[in-house]
Each structure stands twice: as structure tokens, then as C-alpha cells.
Motif scaffolding. Structure first.
Motif, PDB file in Angstrom:
ATOM      1  N   ARG A 199      -6.668 -15.467  -2.873  1.00 19.77           N
ATOM      2  CA  ARG A 199      -8.015 -15.240  -2.362  1.00 19.77           C
ATOM      3  C   ARG A 199      -8.388 -16.216  -1.242  1.00 19.77           C
ATOM      4  N   LEU A 200      -7.759 -17.375  -1.263  1.00 20.62           N
ATOM      5  CA  LEU A 200      -8.085 -18.427  -0.286  1.00 20.62           C
ATOM      6  C   LEU A 200      -7.175 -18.434   0.937  1.00 20.62           C
ATOM      7  N   ALA A 201      -5.967 -17.924   0.781  1.00 24.29           N
ATOM      8  CA  ALA A 201      -4.932 -18.054   1.813  1.00 24.29           C
ATOM      9  C   ALA A 201      -5.372 -17.491   3.162  1.00 24.29           C
ATOM     10  N   ASP A 202      -5.098 -18.262   4.216  1.00 22.94           N
ATOM     11  CA  ASP A 202      -5.336 -17.857   5.609  1.00 22.94           C
ATOM     12  C   ASP A 202      -6.811 -17.621   5.924  1.00 22.94           C
ATOM     13  N   ARG A 203      -7.686 -18.275   5.162  1.00 18.75           N
ATOM     14  CA  ARG A 203      -9.116 -18.128   5.394  1.00 18.75           C
ATOM     15  C   ARG A 203      -9.788 -19.500   5.424  1.00 18.75           C
ATOM     16  N   VAL A 204     -10.934 -19.550   6.059  1.00 18.31           N
ATOM     17  CA  VAL A 204     -11.755 -20.755   6.033  1.00 18.31           C
ATOM     18  C   VAL A 204     -12.565 -20.739   4.747  1.00 18.31           C
ATOM     19  N   LEU A 205     -12.515 -21.819   3.996  1.00 19.74           N
ATOM     20  CA  LEU A 205     -13.304 -21.928   2.768  1.00 19.74           C
ATOM     21  C   LEU A 205     -14.756 -22.204   3.148  1.00 19.74           C
ATOM     22  N   VAL A 206     -15.657 -21.374   2.665  1.00 19.48           N
ATOM     23  CA  VAL A 206     -17.085 -21.525   2.938  1.00 19.48           C
ATOM     24  C   VAL A 206     -17.795 -21.826   1.630  1.00 19.48           C
ATOM     25  N   ALA A 207     -18.606 -22.857   1.609  1.00 17.60           N
ATOM     26  CA  ALA A 207     -19.354 -23.199   0.404  1.00 17.60           C
ATOM     27  C   ALA A 207     -20.620 -23.946   0.786  1.00 17.60           C
ATOM     28  N   HIS A 208     -21.557 -23.987  -0.150  1.00 22.09           N
ATOM     29  CA  HIS A 208     -22.803 -24.727   0.048  1.00 22.09           C
ATOM     30  C   HIS A 208     -22.565 -26.116  -0.507  1.00 22.09           C
ATOM     31  N   ASN A 209     -22.527 -27.113   0.373  1.00 21.41           N
ATOM     32  CA  ASN A 209     -22.016 -28.453   0.056  1.00 21.41           C
ATOM     33  C   ASN A 209     -20.516 -28.333  -0.181  1.00 21.41           C
ATOM     34  N   ALA A 210     -19.810 -27.917   0.879  1.00 23.03           N
ATOM     35  CA  ALA A 210     -18.390 -27.581   0.790  1.00 23.03           C
ATOM     36  C   ALA A 210     -17.508 -28.750   0.392  1.00 23.03           C
ATOM     37  N   VAL A 211     -17.931 -29.973   0.681  1.00 12.90           N
ATOM     38  CA  VAL A 211     -17.132 -31.134   0.292  1.00 12.90           C
ATOM     39  C   VAL A 211     -16.918 -31.142  -1.213  1.00 12.90           C
ATOM     40  N   PHE A 212     -17.977 -30.873  -1.973  1.00 12.66           N
ATOM     41  CA  PHE A 212     -17.871 -30.902  -3.429  1.00 12.66           C
ATOM     42  C   PHE A 212     -16.935 -29.816  -3.948  1.00 12.66           C
ATOM     43  N   ASP A 213     -17.161 -28.563  -3.518  1.00 15.88           N
ATOM     44  CA  ASP A 213     -16.314 -27.463  -4.004  1.00 15.88           C
ATOM     45  C   ASP A 213     -14.859 -27.700  -3.639  1.00 15.88           C
ATOM     46  N   TRP A 214     -14.624 -28.167  -2.402  1.00 15.55           N
ATOM     47  CA  TRP A 214     -13.252 -28.406  -1.980  1.00 15.55           C
ATOM     48  C   TRP A 214     -12.600 -29.482  -2.826  1.00 15.55           C
ATOM     49  N   GLN A 215     -13.294 -30.563  -3.092  1.00 19.14           N
ATOM     50  CA  GLN A 215     -12.716 -31.644  -3.883  1.00 19.14           C
ATOM     51  C   GLN A 215     -12.359 -31.176  -5.289  1.00 19.14           C
ATOM     52  N   MET A 216     -13.249 -30.423  -5.920  1.00 22.10           N
ATOM     53  CA  MET A 216     -12.970 -29.940  -7.267  1.00 22.10           C
ATOM     54  C   MET A 216     -11.767 -29.012  -7.276  1.00 22.10           C
ATOM     55  N   ILE A 217     -11.681 -28.126  -6.289  1.00 28.90           N
ATOM     56  CA  ILE A 217     -10.559 -27.190  -6.205  1.00 28.90           C
ATOM     57  C   ILE A 217      -9.256 -27.939  -5.954  1.00 28.90           C
ATOM     58  N   ALA A 218      -9.277 -28.888  -5.012  1.00 30.20           N
ATOM     59  CA  ALA A 218      -8.063 -29.643  -4.685  1.00 30.20           C
ATOM     60  C   ALA A 218      -7.552 -30.421  -5.891  1.00 30.20           C
ATOM     61  N   ARG A 219      -8.457 -30.989  -6.668  1.00 26.04           N
ATOM     62  CA  ARG A 219      -8.040 -31.758  -7.842  1.00 26.04           C
ATOM     63  C   ARG A 219      -7.417 -30.863  -8.906  1.00 26.04           C
TER      64      ARG A 219
END
Length: 335
Positions: A96-116
Motif C-alpha cells: 500500500r505504501l510502495a512508490d508513493r509519498v506517505l501523507v499524514a497529519h503530523n507525519a513525523v509521528f506516523d512515520w516514526q511509529m511505522i518505521a519502528r
């Protein structure tokens, strides 16, 4: 003006060629906000280049621990007991994420949780860029009373059905992102895209290492004591507080609070190299607080509100570091 165009529903005739070809609007609910907290549900709305919905996906995730603030997300231990582990859904999530820009509200938080979570599963999230809708709304000059998702939704007339439910939050954000994207395209605005560096290793307890920037927080668990690093004294006098719209000046006292997508010590090193004074606490002399969550209850955020200390997020601070104003020559004693 961009804020006038932000209300337009029509797509601009000429679409910026440099814009991404697709987006993944993401929302995750978690057991908490700390580094060792876990994802308990995730949703993704896939959008095409112009923000039109292609499909959506939602899953519960067994966090293998207490679900945290049930009164917020509504997910109990019983509801999550039979849910898949993150490792079980990692491949589907990746598709679902591949080859796309991740968009989120306060994207730093969502990205960090996903990466971990990916690092725990000994995998790597297929995300290279993210876009924060809070930052985009600021770039567009939207007249919002605050930076909550509900305010962004209300501005565009999007109805929230189940706040803090990952699928509905992702739907609301997708519907609000579409007119935001069109407004940005109509104004030929450069999208605020930021690099995502996946975690390369994880050990429960100690903080993770980000990319090749190893060292992190010295291997101490979140919230625990850790020795402070000795930094050379800043050679420049404090010129006072940072003023919005102006440049940082050498000698300014900068404090950091909360999670950052770039390792904290790396950010501090960059600030020191730019001639800023990295402060471990916040006082009336602090020139600027850098935090991705200015409304949090951390002592630094609380004091910043009390003292009226200027606050910027990590992305804005990164931009400011590119052009720091040199200290005034005569204030350095003729050096």
C-alpha cells in the motif's frame, strides 16, 4: 491568494510536472506516544497523482502488550487479542505504501511509529518521502484556528464520523488533502516533501538507530536518565529571541523537545555547527523551542507557552539551519 484557491474544488488545467505520481494517506492508532509504544490499528487510502481515491485498507494489529488509552481509540485487549501481529501484515502494508509519498497529519509521528514496527519485524518500510498536512496547511495559509485534523476537516466541509478510528481519520484526511493538493497545484506551490530514513535495527528497550546515524541516545530507554554530552561553549552572545519570518542568528539559544525524525543528537550537532547554543532546559533566555508537538505537556512545551518562547517544528528548523545569520562582528569583541 493561495488561501482563496484552497476552497476551489476544480483541478487546475496545468498540473506541476514535479508533483508525485501517487500518495498513501495514512493513519495509525497506537498504545501511546513513546518510542517503545506499538501500533494497534492502521489505515491507508491510496490516491492518484491528483488526489483521487483509488482504494483503501484497514487492519487491527496485536501490539503484544496493553492497548494503552482505550478511552481515546476504543480498542480493548479483547478486541486485539486475535488480531494479526505487525509482522503478519507488513507485506500487505508495504504494497500500500510502495512508490508513493506517505501523507499524514503530523507525519513525523506516523512515520516514526511505522518505521519502528518495520524494524522490529526486521524489515524496511518502502517509504522514501513524506508530506505533513499540518505543514501543507501552513504553506497554503489556511485560516485554521489550530492544527487539529478536525479543524482541517471543518475548513473543507468534511464530516468526521469516528474520531481516533484509523480508517475514518484516514478517510477524512484523504478528503481534506485532495482540495489542499489542488490548491497547491493551482498556485504552483512546491510541496513540503521530506526524506524518510528507515530504521536499520531495533532492540526493545534502548532507543533505535536511524539510518546510518547510529549512536542514537546512547542506548538508554525512553524517559530514563542518560549522560549529557559535553559540547564546546558557544562563542557568540545570545542576540535574543527568534522572530518569525526572519533568519536564525549565531548565538541563539535553541532547545529541543519530543520525538524527532532525525536523531536528536544529530540535530543538536547541526545546530552547534551552525553557531547556535544548544540548551538542555528552557528559560526566559531561550530563543527558540523545536518540537513537533507544541501542544504536548512536556515541561519545555509548557514553559514555552508560559514565557511566549517562539516554537517551530523540526521541518521548519531544518530549513532555518540552511541560512543562519552570522554573529555581528562588533558584538564579538573585535574578533
Amino acid at each position: 491568494m493561495l488561501e482563496d484557491r484552497a476552497t476551489a474544488a476544480s483541478s487546475p488545467t496545468v498540473w506541476p510536472a514535479a508533483y508525485p505520481k501517487g500518495y498513501a494517506v495514512v493513519d495509525v492508532e497506537t498504545t501511546g506516544l513513546a518510542r517503545n509504544d506499538r501500533i494497534i490499528s492502521a489505515a491507508v487510502y491510496r490516491l492518484d497523482a491528483r488526489g483521487e481515491v483509488e482504494d483503501h485498507w484497514y487492519t487491527l494489529v496485536n501490539p503484544e502488550r496493553d492497548p494503552g488509552p482505550v478511552w481515546i481509540h476504543g480498542l480493548t485487549s479483547e478486541m486485539l487479542e486475535g488480531a494479526p501481529l505487525f509482522g503478519d501484515i507488513a507485506e500487505e502494508f508495504s504494497s500500500r505504501l510502495a512508490d508513493r509519498v506517505l501523507v499524514a497529519h503530523n507525519a513525523v509521528f506516523d512515520w516514526q511509529m511505522i518505521a519502528r514496527e518495520y524494524a522490529r519485524a526486521q524489515r524496511e518500510a518502502p517509504v522514501r518521502q513524506r508530506l505533513c498536512t499540518i505543514v501543507l496547511s501552513k504553506e497554503l495559509g489556511l485560516p485554521l484556528p489550530n492544527h487539529k485534523l478536525e479543524s482541517l476537516a471543518a475548513h473543507f466541509g468534511v464530516v468526521q464520523r469516528r474520531a481516533h478510528h484509523a480508517l475514518d481519520d484516514a478517510r477524512v484526511l484523504a478528503e481534506a488533502f485532495r482540495p489542499s493538493l489542488r490548491a497547491a497545484a493551482a498556485g504552483a506551490l512546491r510541496l513540503p516533501l521530506h526524506e524518510c530514513r528507515p530504521l536499520t535495527e531495533w532492540a526493545d528497550g534502548p532507543a533505535p538507530r536511524i539510518g546510518r546515524q547510529g549512536g542514537g541516545y546512547g542506548g538508554y530507554p525512553p524517559g530514563s536518565w542518560r549522560p549529557s554530552r559535553r559540547r564546546p561553549a558557544c562563542p557568540y552572545p545570545n542576540p535574543g529571541r527568534y522572530e518569525e519570518g526572519k533568519r536564525l542568528k549565531q548565538g541563539m539559544r535553541v532547545a529541543f523537545s519530543g520525538d524527532t525524525s532525525v536523531d536528536r543528537e544529530l540535530l543538536e550537532d547541526r545546530a552547534t555547527e551552525a553557531g547556535l547554543h544548544v540548551a538542555t532546559s528552557l528559560s526566559r533566555l531561550t530563543s527558540l523551542l523545536v518540537t513537533n508537538d507544541p501542544d504536548s505537556g512536556t515541561s519545555k512545551a509548557v514553559k514555552a507557552r508560559q514565557y511566549g518562547t517562539p516554537v517551530v517544528d523540526e521541518a521548519a528548523f531544518g530549513q532555518l539551519l540552511r541560512d543562519v545569520e552570522p554573529a555581528v562582528e562588533h558584538s564579538l569583541g573585535g574578533r
